[in-house]
Structures are given as C-alpha cells and as structure tokens.
Design an enzyme around this catalytic site. Structure first.
Site, mmCIF file in Angstrom:
data_model
loop_
_atom_site.group_PDB
_atom_site.id
_atom_site.type_symbol
_atom_site.label_atom_id
_atom_site.label_comp_id
_atom_site.label_asym_id
_atom_site.label_seq_id
_atom_site.Cartn_x
_atom_site.Cartn_y
_atom_site.Cartn_z
ATOM 1 N N LYS A 11 20.048 20.758 17.181
ATOM 2 C CA LYS A 11 20.284 21.202 18.715
ATOM 3 C C LYS A 11 21.392 20.351 19.447
ATOM 4 O O LYS A 11 21.885 19.503 19.102
ATOM 5 C CB LYS A 11 18.844 20.952 19.511
ATOM 6 N N TYR A 51 15.719 33.595 19.594
ATOM 7 C CA TYR A 51 14.506 33.490 20.203
ATOM 8 C C TYR A 51 13.736 34.414 20.784
ATOM 9 O O TYR A 51 12.751 34.327 21.347
ATOM 10 C CB TYR A 51 14.716 32.174 21.095
ATOM 11 N N ASN A 114 14.114 18.731 21.601
ATOM 12 C CA ASN A 114 13.463 18.194 20.594
ATOM 13 C C ASN A 114 14.570 18.013 19.343
ATOM 14 O O ASN A 114 14.021 17.835 18.077
ATOM 15 C CB ASN A 114 12.189 18.705 20.140
ATOM 16 N N HIS A 117 15.655 22.519 15.102
ATOM 17 C CA HIS A 117 14.800 23.554 14.905
ATOM 18 C C HIS A 117 14.394 23.667 13.233
ATOM 19 O O HIS A 117 15.355 23.480 12.493
ATOM 20 C CB HIS A 117 15.453 25.078 15.165
ATOM 21 N N GLU A 128 16.480 34.379 10.248
ATOM 22 C CA GLU A 128 17.278 33.416 10.733
ATOM 23 C C GLU A 128 18.777 32.997 10.051
ATOM 24 O O GLU A 128 19.687 32.869 10.605
ATOM 25 C CB GLU A 128 16.632 32.166 11.088
#
Ligand code: CDP
Ligand code: MG
Length: 140
Positions: A11, A51, A114, A117, A128
């Site tokens: 990320k 998302y 975080n 993913h 994805e």
C-alpha cells in the site's frame, strides 16, 4: 489459478516510506514466489472498482483516497494454499492486533494504513489478479 496463487498490494504508506524492499524480503522468506509484479498509481475510479465489495461502508471513501494517494506495488504470488498462507503472513487487519512477525505488525501504522493487501478467497485472487495483470505479464 487453482489455489496456488494469491494477489497482493503493497500500500502507498509502505511504498512511500521505503518499506517495499523489506516487505518483499518477508514475502520471499515466507516461501512465496513472485509470479507478477509492477508499480502503479490507481485512479479514483480504479480504486473504487477494486474495493467494490466495501462500497457503502464507513471507511470506503477514506480507503479509496488513501489507496490513490501514491504508487503501490501489485503482485501475484505463488505458494501452496496461497490465499490462506499469505493472510497468515500478513496478520490481522488492525496492525495492533496482528501477531508478532507478521507484515502488518512490522509495517502497518493504522487499520487503514496497514501496509499490505492480500486476497481473501481464490475467487477474489483471480478477480484481483485479472484487474491488474494481463497474461503476458505473468510468469510461473
Ligand atoms: O484487508 P483485509 O481483508 O484484512 O480487511 P478488509 O475488511 O477487507 O478491509 C479492506 C481494507 O480496508 C483494510 O485492509 C484497511 O486498509 C481498510 N479498512 C479501514 O480503513 N477501516 C476499517 N475499519 C476496516 C478496513
Ligand atoms: Mg479484505
């Protein structure tokens, strides 16, 4: 894609702060082979589509804004039972609740930021992976 592959995103916060190398090391040391890799900066529309399952949740707009805030590293990873094994390596969504030795424990700074993913099912791993990679961008 038969349970041997999962999809991942390093990320923006982790890329921005120079954690790409250390995270790739943890991925390799965890026994995952890199099948595909590239750096991209998603548009708002792309992040919204990626998302889609979270649309309408309280964190959705913030998440889309965050995920488009800078370049990310997208990856297809190969391992037996890849989806489950990779989520074990990542740790809990909230870095504070993640186990010692997990990527999110080491590099996550908040629930949103975080660091990484990982797909939550084989079906989503395929969806994805296809979202970001064409056939000629994949190896092994
Ligand atoms: O990524 P994971 O599958 O562990 O969690 P998720 O429930 O599918 O949520 C997707 C992502 O949304 C998380 O990785 C966080 O970056 C973000 N999120 C958030 O910002 N606030 C929450 N309360 C829950 C998730
Ligand atoms: Mg998820």
């Amino acid at each position: 894609m038969d349970g041997k592959y999962t999809f991942s995103i390093i990320k923006p916060n982790a890329v921005r702060t120079g954690k790409t190398g250390p995270i790739l090391s943890m991925i390799n040391e965890g026994g995952f082979e890199i099948s595909a890799i590239k750096m991209v900066q998603m548009t708002i529309q792309q992040a919204e589509a990626f998302y889609e399952v979270h649309r309408g949740k309280p964190f959705y707009d913030d998440l889309v804004e965050f995920m488009t805030s800078g370049p990310v590293i997208v990856l297809i990873l190969r391992h037996d039972n890849a989806v489950n094994e990779f989520r074990r390596l990542l740790g809990a969504t909230d870095p504070e609740k993640a186990e010692q030795g997990t990527v999110r424990k080491n590099f996550g700074v908040s629930v949103k930021m975080n660091a990484i993913h990982g797909s939550d099912s084989d079906e989503n791993a395929i969806r994805e992976s296809n979202f970001f990679f064409s056939e000629i961008e994949r190896y092994c």
